[in-house]
Motif scaffolding. Sequence first.
Motif, short mmCIF file in Angstrom:
data_model
loop_
_atom_site.label_atom_id
_atom_site.label_comp_id
_atom_site.label_asym_id
_atom_site.label_seq_id
_atom_site.Cartn_x
_atom_site.Cartn_y
_atom_site.Cartn_z
N VAL A 158 0.83 -1.20 0.00
CA VAL A 158 0.00 0.00 0.00
C VAL A 158 0.87 1.25 0.00
N TYR A 159 1.83 1.29 0.93
CA TYR A 159 2.71 2.46 1.01
C TYR A 159 3.49 2.65 -0.28
N GLU A 160 4.00 1.59 -0.84
CA GLU A 160 4.79 1.70 -2.06
C GLU A 160 3.93 2.20 -3.23
N THR A 161 2.69 1.75 -3.28
CA THR A 161 1.80 2.16 -4.37
C THR A 161 1.37 3.60 -4.23
N VAL A 162 0.98 4.01 -3.04
CA VAL A 162 0.50 5.37 -2.84
C VAL A 162 1.65 6.38 -2.92
N TRP A 163 2.78 6.03 -2.33
CA TRP A 163 3.93 6.93 -2.35
C TRP A 163 4.74 6.85 -3.64
N ARG A 164 4.51 5.81 -4.45
CA ARG A 164 5.24 5.58 -5.70
C ARG A 164 6.74 5.48 -5.43
N THR A 165 7.09 4.59 -4.52
CA THR A 165 8.49 4.39 -4.17
C THR A 165 8.68 2.97 -3.67
N ARG A 166 9.93 2.53 -3.59
CA ARG A 166 10.25 1.21 -3.03
C ARG A 166 10.75 1.38 -1.60
N LEU A 167 10.33 0.49 -0.72
CA LEU A 167 10.71 0.54 0.68
C LEU A 167 11.46 -0.73 1.05
N ASP A 168 12.43 -0.58 1.92
CA ASP A 168 13.19 -1.74 2.40
C ASP A 168 12.28 -2.60 3.28
N PRO A 169 12.09 -3.88 2.95
CA PRO A 169 11.14 -4.71 3.69
C PRO A 169 11.45 -4.82 5.18
N ARG A 170 12.71 -5.05 5.54
CA ARG A 170 13.05 -5.22 6.96
C ARG A 170 12.87 -3.92 7.73
N ASN A 171 13.30 -2.82 7.16
CA ASN A 171 13.15 -1.54 7.82
C ASN A 171 11.68 -1.18 7.99
N PHE A 172 10.87 -1.45 6.97
CA PHE A 172 9.44 -1.17 7.05
C PHE A 172 8.78 -2.03 8.13
N HIS A 173 9.13 -3.31 8.17
CA HIS A 173 8.55 -4.20 9.18
C HIS A 173 8.87 -3.69 10.58
N ARG A 174 10.11 -3.26 10.78
CA ARG A 174 10.50 -2.75 12.10
C ARG A 174 9.70 -1.50 12.46
N LYS A 175 9.53 -0.59 11.52
CA LYS A 175 8.81 0.65 11.80
C LYS A 175 7.34 0.38 12.10
N VAL A 176 6.72 -0.51 11.33
CA VAL A 176 5.30 -0.79 11.52
C VAL A 176 5.05 -1.44 12.88
N THR A 177 5.85 -2.42 13.22
CA THR A 177 5.61 -3.16 14.46
C THR A 177 6.06 -2.38 15.70
N SER A 178 6.87 -1.33 15.51
CA SER A 178 7.29 -0.54 16.66
C SER A 178 6.43 0.70 16.87
N ALA A 179 5.59 1.05 15.90
CA ALA A 179 4.68 2.19 16.06
C ALA A 179 3.55 1.80 16.99
N ASP A 180 3.38 2.53 18.07
CA ASP A 180 2.41 2.18 19.11
C ASP A 180 1.00 2.06 18.56
N GLY A 181 0.42 0.86 18.68
CA GLY A 181 -0.98 0.65 18.33
C GLY A 181 -1.29 0.68 16.86
N PHE A 182 -0.27 0.66 15.98
CA PHE A 182 -0.53 0.70 14.54
C PHE A 182 -1.20 -0.60 14.10
N VAL A 183 -0.58 -1.72 14.37
CA VAL A 183 -1.15 -3.02 14.03
C VAL A 183 -1.07 -3.93 15.25
N GLU A 184 -1.90 -4.95 15.25
CA GLU A 184 -1.86 -5.95 16.30
C GLU A 184 -2.07 -7.32 15.67
N SER A 185 -1.54 -8.34 16.32
CA SER A 185 -1.62 -9.68 15.76
C SER A 185 -3.07 -10.14 15.64
#
Length: 230
Positions: free
Chosen positions: A166-193
């Motif tokens: 979603v981010y890559e499509t809307v922003w029209r850019t490529r994101l590093d998968p590991r860095n993105f995973h770390r940011k998403v899971t460390s953002a408070d309350g963004f996603v939950e299992s």
Amino acid sequence: MTRTEFSVTVDLVLLTIRQAALQVMLVRRGIPPHQDRWALPGGFVLGDEDLGDAAARELREETGLDPRDGHFEQLATYGRPGRDPRGRVVTVAYLALLPDLPTPVAGSDAAGAAWRPVDEVRGELAFDHDQILADGVERARSKLEYTPLATAFCPPEFTVADLRAVYETVWRTRLDPRNFHRKVTSADGFVESAGGTVIRDRGRPAQLFRRGPATTLHPPLLREPSRPAE
């Protein structure tokens, strides 16, 4: 001072992701002005209607969609003289971020309705809808930095890779998968299992998530210079 009579309309910027592209809902106008040209869904506000009610009504009438199917917010107001050849018309635009949905049903005053890739329709829309669409796309890009609204493009349960797409499509850019995973899971309350997994690329199980309770992202996922998406 001469009093100016004017009408009020609502226009809808409806964005989704289909076929790996950011797409916008458009209707082909069945009546003048700009007959047969593509335009954003919308119409005149009735005398007894609130703006939000008018936007929701137009969404249902012209596309068959419901505002509860995704995120729905007021975008901006446009009132440049001459923007509508029918007279002095001020429009209030609304932005909706929606998961992939079936092809819409055109309303009675539209010759057709379709999802169209945003990059393919710039410069060809009726009225000042090119500017309204550009403003809506930029609002969506900005909101993905500071809010969890990227999940509005996703099904109820999704993987981090789905969210990254979603981010890559809307922003029209490529994101590093590991860095993105770390940011998403460390953002408070963004996603939950969501308590499950799904088999994806190369047969590897991927954890399923759902949107968390956060309304803003801490820390935010800021756009960074990167390789443009193909």
